[in-house]
Scaffold this active site. Structure first.
Site, short mmCIF file in Angstrom:
data_model
loop_
_atom_site.label_atom_id
_atom_site.label_comp_id
_atom_site.label_asym_id
_atom_site.label_seq_id
_atom_site.Cartn_x
_atom_site.Cartn_y
_atom_site.Cartn_z
N HIS A 171 65.12 -9.58 5.29
CA HIS A 171 65.83 -9.25 6.53
C HIS A 171 67.34 -9.35 6.37
CE1 HIS A 171 62.26 -9.98 9.53
NE2 HIS A 171 61.85 -9.47 8.37
N HIS A 221 52.73 -4.02 5.21
CA HIS A 221 53.40 -3.04 6.06
C HIS A 221 54.43 -2.26 5.26
CE1 HIS A 221 57.16 -5.43 6.71
NE2 HIS A 221 56.35 -6.47 6.69
N ASP A 255 60.00 -7.30 1.21
CA ASP A 255 59.39 -7.33 2.54
C ASP A 255 59.33 -5.93 3.12
OD1 ASP A 255 58.44 -8.17 5.01
OD2 ASP A 255 60.39 -8.89 5.71
N ASP A 305 56.95 -0.36 6.78
CA ASP A 305 58.24 -0.24 7.45
C ASP A 305 59.15 -1.40 7.05
OD1 ASP A 305 56.60 -2.09 8.94
OD2 ASP A 305 58.07 -1.99 10.56
N GLU A 358 55.52 -3.25 11.74
CA GLU A 358 55.54 -4.71 11.79
C GLU A 358 56.94 -5.24 12.11
OE1 GLU A 358 55.87 -8.87 10.55
OE2 GLU A 358 56.95 -7.16 9.75
N GLU A 359 57.96 -4.58 11.56
CA GLU A 359 59.32 -5.05 11.78
C GLU A 359 59.86 -4.69 13.17
OE1 GLU A 359 60.37 -7.11 9.89
OE2 GLU A 359 60.03 -6.67 7.77
#
Length: 470
Positions: free
Chosen positions: A441, A108, A141, A110, A176-177
């Site tokens: 994150h 992903h 990520d 995003d 996805e996030e």
């Protein structure tokens, strides 16, 4: 001599050389991607996600191996043509030849919001190399997952040419996030373009910077807003306190029923998964999670069983007056966000039903409950008996020079359940470019560049060997 010490064949050596020579190109492309602040949350500018999708599409087109590369969206929910559209994703496809399998590569583009700038040692969207690590939001990520796919295909074509037989499909998601809200609809609309014999999901982590991992278990998730109400309006706490329950009293007492004294989940009907786990010390957990001195750990059983195979319940947010704005009133209602992780082997719906029964059965003082904004994601267990998992572990062994570890993940990747439903015959491999120090994150997210190189080589080896299956 163990398998990791076996002499390399010519293909492995050639791919290793190609990956090493291509690292400056891969890192440069990654830094360009990272500079695009593609936060997919609704409060952020969606044009940045569009810019990111355009950049990914260019990277795939420049490989010159795909018959089609497109940017597409799908509706959210069941609203049909008038429904809100999800964030842009990138899809590409190359047909298989000569009986070779087709592999779908997922990642992903995003990213999570950066949080407070003052919590970062460097600007979150200005990639910075310090030592062996590249620091930035999305550096690991999951823009490194995107680039692992791109760089692996580059190494493959430089080694075997661009007329290989392996079929390739690529799906680089853009939300996805933010919960993959249009994911199921996107799969349904693009099923033919994404159909594959094996699916590589590059969105997980490794055992360490020196030891690779194949993720074989994922917990599911249940999230919802819980609102507790006791009054039609706020009342003076001095005049009515002691006789009238404010909403905070039953809420706090209710939340306390969700756990046993040792912190284990106390909700009847939420189950655990019975599986062996590697050794992992409580001291290491304390260090990795930055637990303060004097704070005890929670749960029971082996550490990794608690993190991978047992349910959890966490209060991740609360809507109540801030301390600065608190007045002397009884609160009529209070809302919290509940985030639960579901152990492999249990459906998310069943876990939610168990949680709802528990909350309604244990609310004190007859307080009113409202549960809404529910989001469910099923857990997943990988079948490691198929040819794809065997080939993936062999590729990891050869690329890393170490025996791969089969791991679980305490977090959730709910869309994998959608992949299983849409492509039930496909073998799913969950790999990644992260490590225990990545801090995905969190502020100061980073990518270990040695892990990045070995992840690229792993995938290049896997694709080259699957190409031979034709």
């Amino acid at each position: 001599m163990n398998e990791a010490d076996q002499p390399r064949d010519d293909l492995t050596t050639a791919l290793d050389d190609a990956v090493q020579a291509g690292m400056p190109h891969a890192v440069a492309d990654l830094t360009d991607l990272v500079r695009i602040p593609s936060v997919s949350w609704s409060a952020f500018d969606p044009k940045n996600v569009e810019r990111s999708a355009d950049a990914v599409a260019r990277l795939l087109r420049d490989l010159h191996v795909f018959e089609s590369v497109a940017i597409a969206r799908a509706p959210i929910g069941e609203g049909g043509a008038d429904a809100e559209q999800g964030q842009p994703a990138v899809i590409a496809r190359r047909a298989a030849r000569g009986g070779a399998p087709t592999v779908l590569l997922y990642a992903h583009h995003d990213v999570q919001p950066p949080g407070k700038d003052e919590d970062w040692q460097t600007s979150p969207f200005e990639p910075t190399v310090r030592g062996d690590r590249l620091y930035a939001r999305g550096a690991a990520d999951d823009k490194a997952g995107v680039m692992a796919h791109v760089a692996a295909i580059r190494a493959l074509t430089e080694t075997v040419g661009d007329e290989f037989d392996l079929g390739l499909a690529v799906f680089i998601e853009g939300e996805e996030e933010f919960g993959s809200r249009s994911f199921a609809n996107f799969l349904a609309q693009n099923k033919d373009a994404l159909a594959a014999d094996a699916i590589i999901v590059a969105d997980s982590d490794n055992w360490s910077v020196d030891v690779p991992a194949l993720t074989v278990g994922l917990r599911g998730n249940v999230t919802f807003r819980l609102t507790v109400s006791t009054l039609e309006h706020a009342s003076h706490s001095g005049m009515y306190g002691g006789g009238v329950p404010d909403a905070m009293i039953p809420l706090v007492r209710l939340l306390a029923t969700l756990h046993d004294d040792d912190g284990s989940v106390a909700v009847q009907g939420m189950t655990s998964h019975d599986a062996d786990v590697p050794e992992f010390s409580e001291e290491q957990l304390r260090e990795d999670a930055a637990v303060l001195d004097g704070v005890s750990l929670i749960g029971r059983g082996p550490v990794l069983s608690r993190l991978w195979n047992q349910p959890t319940i966490t209060v991740t947010g609360i809507d109540a007056p801030s301390v600065a704005n608190a007045s002397n009133t009884l609160l009529p209602s209070v809302a919290v966000r509940i985030s639960a992780r579901v152990a492999p082997g249990q459906r998310a719906r069943d876990a939610f039903d168990a949680l709802e029964r528990h909350l309604r059965a244990n609310v004190p003082f007859g307080a009113h409950l409202e549960i809404d904004d529910v989001d469910l994601g099923d857990p997943f267990l990988v079948d490691t008996s198929g040819w794809a998992a065997r080939e993936a572990k062999a590729a990891m062994r050869d690329a890393w020079g170490a025996e791969p570890v089969e791991t679980g993940i305490g977090g959730s990747i709910p869309f994998i359940a959608d992949l299983v439903r849409e492509f039930p015959d496909a073998q799913i491999l969950v790999t990644g470019v992260e490590d225990p120090d990545t801090r995905a994150h969190s502020p100061n997210e980073s990518l270990h560049l040695g892990v990045f190189r070995r992840a690229i080589l792993t995938e290049a080896l896997l694709l080259a060997r699957l190409n031979r299956r034709g």
